[in-house]
Structure formats: C-alpha cells, structure tokens
Write an enzyme that holds these catalytic residues in place. Structure first.
Site, PDB file in Angstrom:
ATOM      1  N   LYS A 118      -2.019 -12.640   0.710  1.00 26.59           N
ATOM      2  CA  LYS A 118      -2.977 -11.970  -0.166  1.00 26.59           C
ATOM      3  C   LYS A 118      -4.345 -12.642  -0.190  1.00 26.59           C
ATOM      4  O   LYS A 118      -5.366 -11.969  -0.336  1.00 26.59           O
ATOM      5  CB  LYS A 118      -2.409 -11.867  -1.574  1.00 26.59           C
ATOM      6  CG  LYS A 118      -1.233 -10.928  -1.584  1.00 26.59           C
ATOM      7  CD  LYS A 118      -0.585 -10.775  -2.922  1.00 26.59           C
ATOM      8  CE  LYS A 118       0.430  -9.661  -2.851  1.00 26.59           C
ATOM      9  NZ  LYS A 118       1.561  -9.945  -1.959  1.00 26.59           N
ATOM     10  N   GLU A 202      -6.710 -14.255 -10.981  1.00 29.07           N
ATOM     11  CA  GLU A 202      -7.503 -13.033 -11.104  1.00 29.07           C
ATOM     12  C   GLU A 202      -7.613 -12.635 -12.564  1.00 29.07           C
ATOM     13  O   GLU A 202      -6.753 -12.958 -13.373  1.00 29.07           O
ATOM     14  CB  GLU A 202      -6.817 -11.863 -10.361  1.00 29.07           C
ATOM     15  CG  GLU A 202      -7.004 -11.875  -8.863  1.00 29.07           C
ATOM     16  CD  GLU A 202      -6.335 -10.690  -8.183  1.00 29.07           C
ATOM     17  OE1 GLU A 202      -5.624  -9.907  -8.856  1.00 29.07           O
ATOM     18  OE2 GLU A 202      -6.524 -10.555  -6.965  1.00 29.07           O
ATOM     19  N   HIS A 237       8.799  -3.386 -10.556  1.00 29.55           N
ATOM     20  CA  HIS A 237       8.185  -3.396  -9.224  1.00 29.55           C
ATOM     21  C   HIS A 237       8.915  -2.535  -8.202  1.00 29.55           C
ATOM     22  O   HIS A 237       8.637  -2.600  -7.016  1.00 29.55           O
ATOM     23  CB  HIS A 237       8.003  -4.821  -8.710  1.00 29.55           C
ATOM     24  CG  HIS A 237       7.180  -5.665  -9.637  1.00 29.55           C
ATOM     25  ND1 HIS A 237       5.826  -5.506  -9.765  1.00 29.55           N
ATOM     26  CD2 HIS A 237       7.529  -6.624 -10.531  1.00 29.55           C
ATOM     27  CE1 HIS A 237       5.385  -6.347 -10.680  1.00 29.55           C
ATOM     28  NE2 HIS A 237       6.385  -7.031 -11.160  1.00 29.55           N
ATOM     29  N   ARG A 294       2.766  -1.002   7.344  1.00 30.84           N
ATOM     30  CA  ARG A 294       3.955  -0.292   7.833  1.00 30.84           C
ATOM     31  C   ARG A 294       3.900   1.155   7.350  1.00 30.84           C
ATOM     32  O   ARG A 294       3.034   1.511   6.545  1.00 30.84           O
ATOM     33  CB  ARG A 294       5.205  -0.943   7.233  1.00 30.84           C
ATOM     34  CG  ARG A 294       5.170  -0.876   5.712  1.00 30.84           C
ATOM     35  CD  ARG A 294       6.466  -1.284   5.039  1.00 30.84           C
ATOM     36  NE  ARG A 294       6.426  -0.987   3.612  1.00 30.84           N
ATOM     37  CZ  ARG A 294       5.881  -1.740   2.668  1.00 30.84           C
ATOM     38  NH1 ARG A 294       5.297  -2.887   3.000  1.00 30.84           N
ATOM     39  NH2 ARG A 294       5.893  -1.373   1.406  1.00 30.84           N
TER      40      ARG A 294
END
Ligand code: MV4
Length: 498
Positions: A118, A202, A237, A294
């Site tokens: 990330k 963040e 998630h 993907r």
C-alpha cells in the site's frame, strides 16, 4: 501476436467455470486442475482436460506453482488464467510463468508487486494527481514521530499495515495518548499476519463508502474504465452485496473518478483488467486506497451494465490485441446487483455451514444470472472459500434490479446447508439500502440475527396448522404458504423472512 488456443485455469469453483465459458465461446480449449476435494466439481467436468494436483489443502494443490506451470507446458497450453485468490496476485508466480515461455493472463509482475504494497502504491500514484487520504509519507516506526504526524492530520487517525489486507493490522486512534500503544499493536499484528511490520498513518474517514472503478488496459497504451461498483455492504471486510452503478454518484464525480483510475493504471503500466479502490466521504470526496491487480469476484455487475465480457477482454489483451472500443463507446445500461451466497448461517453469527447440497435449484427468468461451481448432491468442501454462488440481477433501473433480486432469492432452493440468502433479503428490504443512503457500517449498524424471523419451512407451517386444528377440533385449511408454494412437505426451506 502470440497464439492462444489452450488455457490452463489455475483455480476452482465458480471462477474456473466462468473462465471456461468465455474460453469456449472464443474456441479456446481449457485445462482444469483439481484437488482431491474437487474430483466431482463442475469445473473439472466442463473443461476440455483436467489434471489432478493433490490433496485438498491449497498448499498441496491450487498453490503448487511449479507443478501448475509444468502441467500447462505438458498439455500444450500457451497461457495460464489465475482467476482470483490463490496465485492471482503473486508477482513471483507471474514472473515464473513468463520465464517458462507462457503467458500470464494478468498484469506484469512489477504492477502486481507495486500495488501489493500500500505504501509503494501511494508512492507510485502520488505524482499523477490522484487524491490520497491525508497521512504520513511512507512508513513510520518511531512512536514520537507517529504522535507528531497524527496531531498534524488531526484525530481520529487510522494506523494501517503496508502489507495489509482484510482490515488486519488496522487500528483507529482517537487521542494522542493512545498513539504509542495502538502503533505497537498494529505493528505486531502486521508482522505476524504478513511477515512485514511496516505501518503508516492516515486521517480516519469515519463513514466511508467503498467505491471501485473497473479498468481495462491493453499492451498498446489504450485504457478505458467500465464505471464504478459500489461495494459498501460488507461484513467484517467480506463483501456481501455489490452494485453498478452506485446509487449516489453524479455523472461529474463518476467521470472524475474514472479519469483518476486510468491515471492509476498508467502510473503502474497496468495491462489487463484491474480495479482501483477508493473510499468516499459524505461530501463525495474520494481518495485512492489501493489497486487490485486481478479479475474481481464482483466483476459480473460491471459486465451487466457495460455489455462487455471481461474474461474475453483479458484473453484478447493477453494475446496482444488492441482494445476494440474507446471510452466514448461505453455507456451504462441499466443497473446490476450481485449477492454473494455463502455457506454460512446468518442466524448463528455466520457460522460456516458445511454439508451436502440436498436440494439445489437455481433461479431463472428475466435479468437473472447465477455464477456458481456447485450442483445438487455435492458436498461444500471445508478447505476453500465458503462462497457457493453469486446471484446477479440486471434491470432497467435500480428498483427493477432489486425486485428481480428479491424474486430470485425466493426462487432459489437450497437445502442441506444454511446460506446467507435470508441475510441478502434482509439487506435488500432495508430502507437504508433501498434509499441508497448507507456506508461501510451498514451491517454492524442495522443487522441483528433476531431480525431474521425464523425461516418458515412449509412443513413446519403445515405441522403448526395441524396442531392448532387438532386443539380447536377443525380440519386444517390450506395455509397461505401452501397456497403460494405448493405441497406442504416440500423438501426445501423457503428463503423467507416474515
Ligand atoms: C480506511 C477507512 C477509513 N479511513 N482508511 C479497510 C480495508 C482496507 N482495504 C482499507 N479499509 C479502510 N480504510 C481511512 N483512511 C476505512 C476502511 C474500512 C473499509 C473500507 C472499505 C470497505 C469496508 C471497510 C470496512 C471497515 C473499514
């Protein structure tokens, strides 16, 4: 241009079946691989050839990269399609495939490895004008530095793992005095989950929506986007319902996000089908999160509204063809929803429900598509993902797509295992979902198992009627359920909440 007349599919289940279907329409032969647990699976029977890999655990079957490459060469396949999961985002595998003289149906290994981290991903896109969540530049390992950065961006902040996924290693921090402790926790969680303890900070977006853009790029520098998918309805998630388009985007925001997503693809020299993930706040400000390199589970909703076949496009790009259309040729046609049907019991905290699919009858009719890899009588194996099907609907607008989904849920007959179909019905009937006003907290905010009224089994209804009639001394009348659904002692449970 490279010739492809046979593809090895390094996957199983619904996505293997999905790839076989597109290959067949292109007159391309397929080689399936399978584990001990999948001997009788549809993907094995549907492929032109099938090769046994080994015992059920993925590490001894679907993840055996060298053996998979060997089999592809032996069988004369020129390309390998990795599907999603398993080896699909393994840069080392993509490189090995190329080294063996085969085509990996997906992006270059470098795109995969940059986007797999990330921090590297943020670094790669930052000079391309893509909005990023305010936060630290790069990894932070000093708690003092972390506290300083957190104060600068303002609380609450989110500590994230660079190698993260599925929310692991993520900690929300509300106050300066908690930074040190939460950072230590995030670091150790990331280290044990990914073998890499790097974290960054963040600004925490407290009520975000998850909106992602489907992109497609060829090897000639052409890039298009296929609009957005809204994926905010998720549980821990794990996505539950996806839709395209999003109920809240304006044409202006859609166009801007699409352009930014294409910049992301450009930033990492992307080739093939990919997805750029954003989070969006209540004011429709959006921020780049990551890029998935993907074909995604939820790709069908983009296919339904664009009229494209993403697997065919992937194969055409892999054999070096230029995209046959431009951005201006694409438009959104209607609305599409996808419900993921998991072998889990929503009434018991989504406990995995394994066993035999005693009855398994798919819904049919206008605007309904089922992507699955199971058949009646099969066992749902415990070794792999618990998703048994993707129920996809398409309609002229969102209301019709929802109505078709509710109708399809009612038509779906599954017995022998519990599924998330009743949970899907709960979501689709919820005013917050219907209004389009929801965020990633929808499930935790609105769902309690008690809200799934007991599934009304036709035989239970009949027994209750008989019992009641016995007490009051009458002959039982037909119940409403019987009138609507035929014989009382039907084998299947109705996916019905009252
Ligand atoms: C966030 C966020 C709020 N603020 N980042 C979750 C998994 C990972 N891909 C990124 N995630 C989030 N990042 C900031 N700065 C909230 C989430 C998040 C989330 C994002 C998308 C879909 C579901 C989610 C559920 C919880 C948290």
């Amino acid at each position: 241009m490279p010739h492809i007349d046979k593809i090895l599919i390094a996957n199983r289940g619904e996505i293997a079946v999905r790839i076989i279907r597109s290959a067949r329409e292109m007159n391309i032969k397929t080689v399936a691989i399978y584990s001990e647990a999948d001997r009788t699976a549809p993907h094995v029977r549907m492929a032109d050839e099938a090769v046994f890999m080994g015992p059920p655990p993925s590490s001894q079957s679907y993840l055996l990269s060298d053996k998979i490459i060997e089999v592809a060469k032996e069988r004369g396949a020129q390309a390998i399609h990795p599907g999603y999961g398993f080896l699909s985002e393994n840069a080392g595998f993509a490189a090995k495939v190329a080294k063996a003289g085969l085509i990996f149906i997906g992006p270059n290994p470098d795109s995969i490895s940059v986007m797999g981290d990330k921090l590297k991903a943020k670094e790669a896109v930052k000079d391309f004008g893509i909005p990023l969540v305010p936060g630290s530049e790069g990894a932070i390992d000093d708690p003092k530095e972390a506290a300083r950065v957190a104060k600068e961006i303002g609380f609450p902040v989110l500590i994230k793992a660079a190698a993260g996924g599925g929310g692991k290693g993520m900690r929300i921090v509300e106050r300066e005095e908690d930074v040190e402790e939460q950072m230590a926790l995030a670091t150790s969680e990331a280290k044990s989950a990914f073998g890499d303890g790097s974290v960054f900070i963040e600004k925490y977006i407290s009520s975000p929506r998850h909106i992602e853009i489907q992109v497609l790029a060829d090897t000639h520098g052409n890039r298009v986007h296929l609009f957005e998918r809204e994926c905010s309805i998720q549980r821990r998630h794990q996505k539950v319902i996806e839709e395209a388009p999003s109920a809240i985007l304006t044409p202006e925001v859609r166009e801007a996000m699409g352009k930014h997503a294409l910049k992301c693809a450009e930033a990492c020299d992307y080739v093939g089908a990919g997805t750029v993930e954003f989070i969006m706040d209540e004011q429709l400000n959006y921020f780049f999160l990551e890029m998935n390199t993907r074909l995604q589970v939820e790709h069908p909703v983009s296919e339904m509204i664009s009229g494209l076949d993403l697997v065919k496009e992937q194969i055409k790009v892999a054999r070096g063809e230029a995209l046959s259309f431009r951005q201006s040729d694409l438009k959104i046609n209607g609305h599409s929803l996808e419900l993921r049907v998991y072998a889990e019991d929503p009434a018991s905290n989504f406990l995995p429900s394994t066993g035999k699919l005693e009855v398994y009858k798919r819904p049919l009719g206008p605007g309904v598509r089922v992507d699955d890899g199971f058949e009646e009588g099969m066992d749902v194996p415990v070794y792999y993902d618990p998703m048994i099907a993707k129920l996809v609907t398409h309609g002229k607008d969102r209301a019709e797509a929802i109505a078709r989904m509710l109708r399809a849920i009612q038509e779906y007959q599954i017995s022998g295992i519990e599924t998330t179909l009743p949970f899907g019905k709960f979501v689709l009937e919820h005013p917050a979902f219907i209004s389009g006003q929801f965020d990633t907290h929808f499930v935790s905010k609105h769902f309690k198992p008690e809200l799934l009224t007991p599934e009304l089994d036709a035989s239970t209804t009949a027994a209750a009627a008989l019992f009641a009639a016995t007490i009051i001394g009458e002959t039982p009348k037909k119940t409403v359920q019987q009138q609507q659904n035929g014989p009382a002692f039907s084998a299947w449970k109705l996916n019905r909440t009252r």
